[in-house]
Design a protein around this motif. Structure first.
Motif, PDB file in Angstrom:
ATOM      1  N   SER A 168       0.810  -1.220   0.000  1.00  0.00           N
ATOM      2  CA  SER A 168       0.000   0.000   0.000  1.00  0.00           C
ATOM      3  C   SER A 168       0.848   1.276   0.000  1.00  0.00           C
ATOM      4  CB  SER A 168      -0.915   0.015   1.231  1.00  0.00           C
ATOM      5  OG  SER A 168      -0.147   0.188   2.413  1.00  0.00           O
ATOM      6  N   TYR A 169       2.165   1.140  -0.134  1.00  0.00           N
ATOM      7  CA  TYR A 169       3.063   2.296  -0.106  1.00  0.00           C
ATOM      8  C   TYR A 169       2.701   3.289  -1.206  1.00  0.00           C
ATOM      9  CZ  TYR A 169       7.283   5.109  -0.165  1.00  0.00           C
ATOM     10  OH  TYR A 169       8.170   6.164  -0.129  1.00  0.00           O
ATOM     11  N   GLN A 170       2.689   4.585  -0.850  1.00  0.00           N
ATOM     12  CA  GLN A 170       2.424   5.640  -1.827  1.00  0.00           C
ATOM     13  C   GLN A 170       3.606   6.599  -1.887  1.00  0.00           C
ATOM     14  OE1 GLN A 170      -1.382   7.435  -0.933  1.00  0.00           O
ATOM     15  NE2 GLN A 170      -2.472   5.768  -1.923  1.00  0.00           N
ATOM     16  N   SER A 171       3.655   7.407  -2.920  1.00  0.00           N
ATOM     17  CA  SER A 171       4.784   8.308  -3.156  1.00  0.00           C
ATOM     18  C   SER A 171       4.980   9.345  -2.051  1.00  0.00           C
ATOM     19  CB  SER A 171       4.641   9.001  -4.509  1.00  0.00           C
ATOM     20  OG  SER A 171       3.457   9.768  -4.525  1.00  0.00           O
ATOM     21  N   ASP A 172       3.967   9.603  -1.240  1.00  0.00           N
ATOM     22  CA  ASP A 172       4.134  10.546  -0.119  1.00  0.00           C
ATOM     23  C   ASP A 172       4.807   9.879   1.082  1.00  0.00           C
ATOM     24  OD1 ASP A 172       2.098   8.934   0.898  1.00  0.00           O
ATOM     25  OD2 ASP A 172       0.727  10.594   1.301  1.00  0.00           O
ATOM     26  N   GLY A 173       5.190   8.601   0.930  1.00  0.00           N
ATOM     27  CA  GLY A 173       5.868   7.873   1.992  1.00  0.00           C
ATOM     28  C   GLY A 173       4.934   7.212   2.977  1.00  0.00           C
ATOM     29  N   SER A 174       3.650   7.157   2.680  1.00  0.00           N
ATOM     30  CA  SER A 174       2.681   6.594   3.621  1.00  0.00           C
ATOM     31  C   SER A 174       2.332   5.147   3.285  1.00  0.00           C
ATOM     32  CB  SER A 174       1.405   7.434   3.637  1.00  0.00           C
ATOM     33  OG  SER A 174       0.698   7.291   2.425  1.00  0.00           O
ATOM     34  N   TYR A 175       1.840   4.466   4.317  1.00  0.00           N
ATOM     35  CA  TYR A 175       1.335   3.101   4.191  1.00  0.00           C
ATOM     36  C   TYR A 175      -0.088   3.057   4.720  1.00  0.00           C
ATOM     37  CZ  TYR A 175       6.170   1.472   3.669  1.00  0.00           C
ATOM     38  OH  TYR A 175       7.449   1.260   3.246  1.00  0.00           O
ATOM     39  N   ARG A 176      -0.864   2.084   4.244  1.00  0.00           N
ATOM     40  CA  ARG A 176      -2.218   1.860   4.765  1.00  0.00           C
ATOM     41  C   ARG A 176      -2.108   1.030   6.038  1.00  0.00           C
ATOM     42  NH1 ARG A 176      -6.046  -2.325   3.807  1.00  0.00           N
ATOM     43  NH2 ARG A 176      -4.606  -3.166   2.286  1.00  0.00           N
ATOM     44  N   VAL A 177      -2.744   1.482   7.107  1.00  0.00           N
ATOM     45  CA  VAL A 177      -2.765   0.759   8.376  1.00  0.00           C
ATOM     46  C   VAL A 177      -3.812  -0.347   8.276  1.00  0.00           C
ATOM     47  CG1 VAL A 177      -3.205   0.945  10.859  1.00  0.00           C
ATOM     48  CG2 VAL A 177      -2.065   2.828   9.648  1.00  0.00           C
TER      49      VAL A 177
END
Length: 110
Positions: free
Chosen positions: A36-45
């Motif tokens: 779920s990694y996105q370019s803003d550096g976030s992951y889905r919990v």
């Protein structure tokens, strides 16, 4: 009588020292989905059970604990995948991952 006063005083100082060492570094761990990694550096919990049960896919595992960070909705960013040492690590639901301070140990996978 003075020796008992000294003993009580030393116990109080020792208790304060241990409390200061063990309570000063609280970290929240969230289970995330690697895909779920996105370019803003976030992951889905995702649900903690995915990290606890050792459910992995692919060559590097699909779910892992993400420590610290800032949550925004169902996503987390600006944290780390490196488990902090000597920290009290718990999940938002209150499950303890690691006890902080002296004698820390891991109580679940990650």
């Amino acid at each position: 009588m003075s020796s008992s006063t000294v003993k009580v005083g030393m116990v109080g100082v020792l208790s304060l020292t241990v409390a200061a060492c063990s309570s000063g570094n609280d970290v929240t761990a969230r289970c995330v989905d690697r895909s779920s990694y996105q370019s803003d550096g976030s992951y889905r919990v995702i649900d903690d059970d995915y990290c606890d049960d050792g459910r992995y896919y692919g060559s590097h595992g699909g779910y892992f604990w993400y420590y610290g960070g800032t949550s925004r909705g169902s996503r987390i960013y600006k944290g780390t995948t490196v488990k902090p040492k000597d920290a009290h690590i718990s999940t938002p639901s209150g499950k303890t991952i690691q006890r902080g301070g002296f004698g820390s140990r891991s109580s679940s996978g990650g």
